[in-house]
Structures are given as C-alpha cells and as structure tokens.
Design a protein around this motif. Sequence first.
Motif, PDB file in Angstrom:
ATOM      1  N   TRP A 115       0.892  -1.283  -0.007  1.00 38.90           N
ATOM      2  CA  TRP A 115      -0.069  -0.138  -0.100  1.00 38.90           C
ATOM      3  C   TRP A 115       0.727   1.387  -0.018  1.00 38.90           C
ATOM      4  O   TRP A 115       0.336   2.355  -0.314  1.00 38.90           O
ATOM      5  CB  TRP A 115      -0.861   0.037   1.299  1.00 38.90           C
ATOM      6  CG  TRP A 115      -0.194  -0.155   2.560  1.00 38.90           C
ATOM      7  CD1 TRP A 115       0.068  -1.346   3.020  1.00 38.90           C
ATOM      8  CD2 TRP A 115       0.263   0.891   3.351  1.00 38.90           C
ATOM      9  NE1 TRP A 115       0.825  -0.906   4.254  1.00 38.90           N
ATOM     10  CE2 TRP A 115       0.869   0.541   4.418  1.00 38.90           C
ATOM     11  CE3 TRP A 115       0.271   2.291   3.225  1.00 38.90           C
ATOM     12  CZ2 TRP A 115       1.421   1.066   5.261  1.00 38.90           C
ATOM     13  CZ3 TRP A 115       1.109   2.970   4.143  1.00 38.90           C
ATOM     14  CH2 TRP A 115       1.595   2.643   5.089  1.00 38.90           C
ATOM     15  N   ILE A 116       2.172   1.081   0.235  1.00 39.44           N
ATOM     16  CA  ILE A 116       2.691   2.391   0.517  1.00 39.44           C
ATOM     17  C   ILE A 116       3.076   3.264  -0.900  1.00 39.44           C
ATOM     18  O   ILE A 116       3.010   4.447  -0.768  1.00 39.44           O
ATOM     19  CB  ILE A 116       4.244   2.211   1.012  1.00 39.44           C
ATOM     20  CG1 ILE A 116       5.024   1.043  -0.003  1.00 39.44           C
ATOM     21  CG2 ILE A 116       4.288   1.732   2.569  1.00 39.44           C
ATOM     22  CD1 ILE A 116       6.448   0.800   0.776  1.00 39.44           C
ATOM     23  N   GLY A 117       3.178   2.481  -1.954  1.00 37.13           N
ATOM     24  CA  GLY A 117       3.100   3.451  -3.223  1.00 37.13           C
ATOM     25  C   GLY A 117       1.788   3.957  -3.499  1.00 37.13           C
ATOM     26  O   GLY A 117       1.765   5.391  -4.012  1.00 37.13           O
ATOM     27  N   THR A 118       0.822   3.389  -3.037  1.00 33.97           N
ATOM     28  CA  THR A 118      -0.696   3.927  -3.407  1.00 33.97           C
ATOM     29  C   THR A 118      -0.734   5.072  -2.404  1.00 33.97           C
ATOM     30  O   THR A 118      -1.309   6.036  -2.682  1.00 33.97           O
ATOM     31  CB  THR A 118      -1.690   2.757  -3.025  1.00 33.97           C
ATOM     32  OG1 THR A 118      -1.324   1.602  -3.680  1.00 33.97           O
ATOM     33  CG2 THR A 118      -3.104   3.189  -3.563  1.00 33.97           C
ATOM     34  N   ALA A 119      -0.168   5.065  -1.235  1.00 35.01           N
ATOM     35  CA  ALA A 119      -0.426   6.121  -0.204  1.00 35.01           C
ATOM     36  C   ALA A 119       0.139   7.315  -0.681  1.00 35.01           C
ATOM     37  O   ALA A 119      -0.247   8.470  -0.624  1.00 35.01           O
ATOM     38  CB  ALA A 119       0.187   5.703   1.176  1.00 35.01           C
ATOM     39  N   ARG A 120       1.404   7.208  -1.333  1.00 35.70           N
ATOM     40  CA  ARG A 120       2.202   8.107  -1.763  1.00 35.70           C
ATOM     41  C   ARG A 120       1.413   8.926  -3.167  1.00 35.70           C
ATOM     42  O   ARG A 120       1.160  10.114  -3.047  1.00 35.70           O
ATOM     43  CB  ARG A 120       3.437   7.872  -2.367  1.00 35.70           C
ATOM     44  CG  ARG A 120       4.609   7.684  -1.122  1.00 35.70           C
ATOM     45  CD  ARG A 120       5.850   7.338  -1.885  1.00 35.70           C
ATOM     46  NE  ARG A 120       6.726   7.714  -0.920  1.00 35.70           N
ATOM     47  CZ  ARG A 120       8.248   7.226  -1.007  1.00 35.70           C
ATOM     48  NH1 ARG A 120       8.681   6.857  -2.283  1.00 35.70           N
ATOM     49  NH2 ARG A 120       8.931   7.515  -0.119  1.00 35.70           N
ATOM     50  N   LEU A 121       0.852   8.118  -3.957  1.00 40.22           N
ATOM     51  CA  LEU A 121       0.188   8.582  -5.047  1.00 40.22           C
ATOM     52  C   LEU A 121      -0.935   9.307  -4.636  1.00 40.22           C
ATOM     53  O   LEU A 121      -1.413  10.493  -4.870  1.00 40.22           O
ATOM     54  CB  LEU A 121      -0.101   7.386  -6.074  1.00 40.22           C
ATOM     55  CG  LEU A 121      -0.674   7.814  -7.215  1.00 40.22           C
ATOM     56  CD1 LEU A 121      -0.052   8.621  -7.912  1.00 40.22           C
ATOM     57  CD2 LEU A 121      -1.304   6.645  -7.964  1.00 40.22           C
ATOM     58  N   ALA A 122      -1.834   8.678  -3.712  1.00 39.10           N
ATOM     59  CA  ALA A 122      -3.269   9.339  -3.095  1.00 39.10           C
ATOM     60  C   ALA A 122      -2.659  10.577  -2.481  1.00 39.10           C
ATOM     61  O   ALA A 122      -3.519  11.543  -2.742  1.00 39.10           O
ATOM     62  CB  ALA A 122      -3.771   8.500  -2.111  1.00 39.10           C
ATOM     63  N   ARG A 123      -1.850  10.604  -1.717  1.00 39.34           N
ATOM     64  CA  ARG A 123      -1.274  12.011  -1.088  1.00 39.34           C
ATOM     65  C   ARG A 123      -0.973  13.196  -2.147  1.00 39.34           C
ATOM     66  O   ARG A 123      -1.480  14.196  -2.085  1.00 39.34           O
ATOM     67  CB  ARG A 123      -0.064  11.877  -0.003  1.00 39.34           C
ATOM     68  CG  ARG A 123       0.454  13.085   0.439  1.00 39.34           C
ATOM     69  CD  ARG A 123       1.690  12.821   1.320  1.00 39.34           C
ATOM     70  NE  ARG A 123       2.520  13.901   1.584  1.00 39.34           N
ATOM     71  CZ  ARG A 123       3.416  14.668   1.023  1.00 39.34           C
ATOM     72  NH1 ARG A 123       3.696  14.161   0.010  1.00 39.34           N
ATOM     73  NH2 ARG A 123       3.848  15.640   1.534  1.00 39.34           N
TER      74      ARG A 123
END
Lengths: 344, 379
Positions: free
Chosen positions: B249-257
């Motif tokens: 999820w960390i890549g997704t979290a960065r993208l979402a942010r």
Amino acid sequence: MTNVAKSEKVMTAPAKKKDYGDPIVSVRGLKKHFPIKSGLIFQRETAAVKAVDGLDFDIFRGETLGLVGESGCGKSTTGRTILQLHRATSGTVNFEGTELTTLKGNSLREMRRKMQIIFQDPYASLNPRMSISRIISEPLVVHGIGSERDRQKRVEELLERVGLNPFFANRYPHEFSGGQRQRIGVARALALEPSFIVCDEPISALDVSIQAQVVNLLQDLQRDMGLTYLFIAHDLSMVRHICDRVAVMYLGKIVEMAESEELYTNPLHPYTQALLSAVPVPDPDVEENRQRIILKGDLPSPANPPVGCNFNTRCPVAIDVCFDWDPELIEVLPGHWVACHRVT
Amino acid sequence: MTASKPISLKDEGLEQKKRSTPMGDALRQFRRNKMAVVAFFIITFFIFMAVTASLWSNISFLDAPKGFKARHTINPAGLDRVDPYAEPGHCARDGLDQGKAWCALLTEEQRARFPNSCRVEIPDPNQRQWCYILGSDGGGKDWMTQTVYGAQVSLAVAFVGSSVSLLLGLVYGMVSGFYGGRIDNVMMRFVDFLYGIPGLVIIIIMQVYFREISSKYEDSSGIVGFIVEINKDLGGLFFLFIALGLLSWIGTARLARGQVLSYREKEFVEAARAVGARDRRIIFVHLLPNIIGPLLVAETLAIPGYIFAEAFLSYIGLGVQPGTPSWGEMISRAGQEGGFYSNRHMIYVPSAALVMLTLAFNFFGDGLRDALDPRLRGR
C-alpha cells in the motif's frame, strides 16, 4: 497601533462625490503571514511571508472597490482573508456588524451565505466530476435550503439569470467555453443570494470580447440585486470602467486609495504613477509621446520586506526618511488616501 | 444587454453533440483501445475459468481439487487409466469397464466407498474416451484442471492484493495529504521508512515465520488457531495476502497523497469551502471522485506484480501450501519433473497462462489510464 486608531477616526469622514452609505465590510489592521517552516519532523517557524501586512479600509454597501497591484502583492490573499478562507494573523474584519475573524464552525458557515467569491480560473473553479446543476446547487445543499425540486428550479433561474440556457443544467464543465464557465461560477456565487462578492480577477483569464460580456453581467447583477463587489484585478483600464473606488496595493500594503476618476487623473503615490504610466492609450499620437515611468528592480520578497517604506528600493523619489519610517495611509484630499512621505 | 439574453443551442453548436458525462466519455475512450478491449475479455475469460473451476474438472480426466485444497483422489479402479506425463491431447480409454470388473470382486460395503468407479449405468464403455487436453503430470493428474484451479489462486491474489493496497493506501494517503502539516510529515516519514525495506525479503521472512506458526498452532483453539485454520482452508493464501498486503500500500499512499495535495489547492475546493462545505463533503464529493481514477489505474498496473510475487513465492515453495495448484508451484513441479527436457507441456501451460493474464492486466491498465485521464480525452 496608532495607525489603526488614527485611520478609524478619519475613515468615517464623508466621502467626496458619491454618497456612500454604511460600510458593509470594515477591515482594520489586517495581517496575513504565512509561516515558513524548517526541520525534518519537529518543524520550527523560521520566517513568515507577509502577504498582507496591515490593511485598513472600508467597503461601502452597493459600491465596487477595485484592488489593483502587481502579481504577488497580496491582492488575492486580502480577498480570501476577508472571506475567512485564510484565517487572519491579526487584525479585524467586520462584516455587517459581525466580527468574522473570531467566528468558527456553524456561525461562520451561516455568515458565508452573505459573502461569496468568483474565481480567476474558470477551468479550475468548477469540479470536472460534477454536473452544472450539482455545482450550482451545492451551496443550497450545504445549507440545506429547499427540496430537491426547489433547488432544480433555482438552478434553472440562476442559469437564466447569468445568460445561459437552463437546458445546459445536466451537462458537465468540460463542455463549456471559458466565458460560459465563468458565468456558471457567477451563478454558483449567486445561489445563496449574498450581499458581498469578492471577484478575484474574474475576467483576466478570458478573451477580451468575453471579458466585456462578463463585466456587463456583473454590473447588471450589481444594479439589480444591490451587490457589493471587491474587484481584484490588474487590468487598470477595466478597473477604471467598473470600480467606484480603487485601492492600490504594493507588497502587502495599500499605498493609495481614492475614487477611481480621482486616482486616474491625479495619482499621488509614485508607485501609482508608475502603474498608470504603463497603461497603453488607444491613440497612436498620445501613445507615442506617453512618458513611461520604468521602475528599477523587482518586487522585494514579502518574507523580507525593506525597512522603512516598502517601496523605497524602487522609488524614483525616495528621500532619507523613506528608509527610516513606514509612512501611514493618510487622507490628503477628501476621500483620497496616500501612504507616502513625499506627499504628506 | 448581452447578459440576460439566453444563449441559444444553435449558437453554441452543442445541439448535435452526444450526451457526454465523465463516465460515458471514459467508456467510449476505452472502447477505442482495441488491445485493452481484448485484454478485458481475456481477464473475463480467466475469471470465468476460476469461478467455474469445478465444472472444468468434470470434463477432464481426474477428480479435481475442491476449493483451494488439492484433493486429487486416485481412482482405485483406474490405475491403468492414469497416464503419467501424458502429452496434451492424449486420450485414455475409459477404464470404467475394468472398474466394473474390479467392483464385482468387492463386497457391497467396499463398493459403496467407490461410488464413481462402481457406477453401473455406463452404456458402452468402449466408446467413452477421456482426454488429457493439456497433458498430465507425473502422477497422471490432469494438467488443465490444475491450471484452471491455479487461475483461482492468481486472481484471488490479484484482487485481494490490489483491494487491500487501494483501501489502505487511499485512506492513509488522503488523511496525510488532506490534513497536512505535522500529521503529513510524520505519516510520510513512516512510509519512507517502509519504502527503504526490501519488500521481497520481508515477504519471504514473513512467510517462513507464518509456516512456523501454522505448524505450531495447527490444532490449537483460540484466535491464532482459528486464523491458521482459515489459512489451511484457503491453501495458505490467507498468510500470503497478509504478507503481500503489508507493504503493497505504500506506493498507493504516496500517489493518493500527491493527488490530494494537487486537488486540495484547486479553486473548486476553495469554492466549496467558501459556501461552507464541511471537510467530509470536500473529501467525498470533491476530492475522492477526482483522485480515484489515477489510483485505479496504478492498482490495475500493479496487479501483474502481485501475480508474479505469488508465483515466485510458490515457485520457491513459500507460497501456497503443497497440494494446492498454483501456477508458480506448477512451474516449479514441472522443472523438478523434467519439464525442461521431456515434458515441455508442463512448463508451457502454466507459463502461458501466467504471461497471458499478466499481459492482459497490463494492457487493461493502459486502456484504463487513457480512458480516465482527462488530459487525453477528446483527442
């Protein structure tokens, strides 16, 4: 502090030509500083960008107050701070007798019904995922006004009012041109029947031909609905056409404020003179002989403004005192305010 | 008075234009991309295969595993029916006639234990043929049946992995981006920390640890025992989900942010604030619909990664539990059973399935990106 007290005293003096009523908005000592932070996790405030640094002015009911100045001088920040979209660092904003800077939550939300904003960029100001009818009815939904059918009717009325076909209600923003989008933004601002609207460069992103349409629309609306505008712009000739009074900002401060004819015919502050000298004249003979005052240098950083008068780094007529004290905004002629040591 | 005159439809040239909504436009744009449409049908085909896996086993030679658990029952009657290393297309004559003969030797009680073999209503045993459509493995188990069941594992990993990643990453990234300031700073430093960890190594270590736990708590009651039991029923997939989801999820979290940061400052969000909209409305009405597109695309394009990770872990024996067919595990078995030299079909079939599915997800993701990216729309 003396500055605030003094300006409050003289501010109430009757204005010159037009009979202004009560102020609808009174701004006193308004400051908005954006902190500059540094540090990895435990951030300390190391400096502040003084976007708005001590403003005193009134906006009278039914008038259009123009706010001009070059990019980055704090015009838009002023508009947004009055509307409490930015919270003021210090100072007061009094709107129809209510102090806004201390309001929070529901009481502030209630006040938002009376003051709205029209944005510069008609492409960024409409949510691309919402239909026009949802965009315009959003203020009504947020404030729980009317039933679904009432809102739909209101949307159609508003579209009609801003010169768009109500048939467009279910379309999406990308299907409209810039001018049409700006009309939609106006319709959204009108939905709650506000008495005061901040127009944040509403025409500067539009074609010249469309600009006139939108300006006419704004003027019609003002006449019919008794609106008060704070008109932020950098197009000086347009401001002269629209505004009753004009305030000139430089580096977070108002340097000159007067009725627009007075300001354009008799500019007193060297910065205003320089600004007006840059306005092209649509007459080749006059244009050829026009004397331009070219300012040296760039706008200083609002994080680190010059000591003394803000303008002293670029002023063609600066004297010693300009580097020592900051001049106050003083009414030198009736209704004509200037902040300059060389004038007072 | 230009203002109050309504602009007619003719003036705007919009009258002939088709009704256009963001979703309708996206769909139209997607249909224009032929590869993406083909990919969509391939994915649909694999999903269909996975859902109907138990039906496919009926048309193949042997009893297939039920659920994720591999329960290849050796037909007691058909020792001669079981053809090890059968070539694709190899057909075996139905052995039920022999089965019947064999059944005749049994007592009634024994016969009841093998109901399939001892069916008597076969009309003409000599005409019935059952084929290894895609060959068989060393145990004579049908390779196609196992491939079909392997699709279940791969698709489960694909959907659970991307859903977990999307859900966790979206919530985490949106909170971080929306509230900003110190919250953002602390949350993102934690993500940076996780980003520095080599993912595959951690997944392998976790899988080894989970193996340990599984054997230790196999028959115990309580919450751990319950989880181990679920994991066993899913053929080891539950722990695989946890291991893959924990870092994905960390890549997704960065993208979402990043998306939230760019949209948070847009003027339409400010307009919503100016009319008095609350945070919840701004997040769900103004931010979420605008940022979800790129996140969906990123997750779709990340799916091949999950599928490969599962295949890799199963290949080295740390994925699904033994006996559960998974493409990685099948390729591994094929290698051990001489698939590189003599029984090529054992390598080709699961590899082809793996390549087809991952490529399909890639092309589908590309099509989705073109369809959901407003900057490309209308060109």
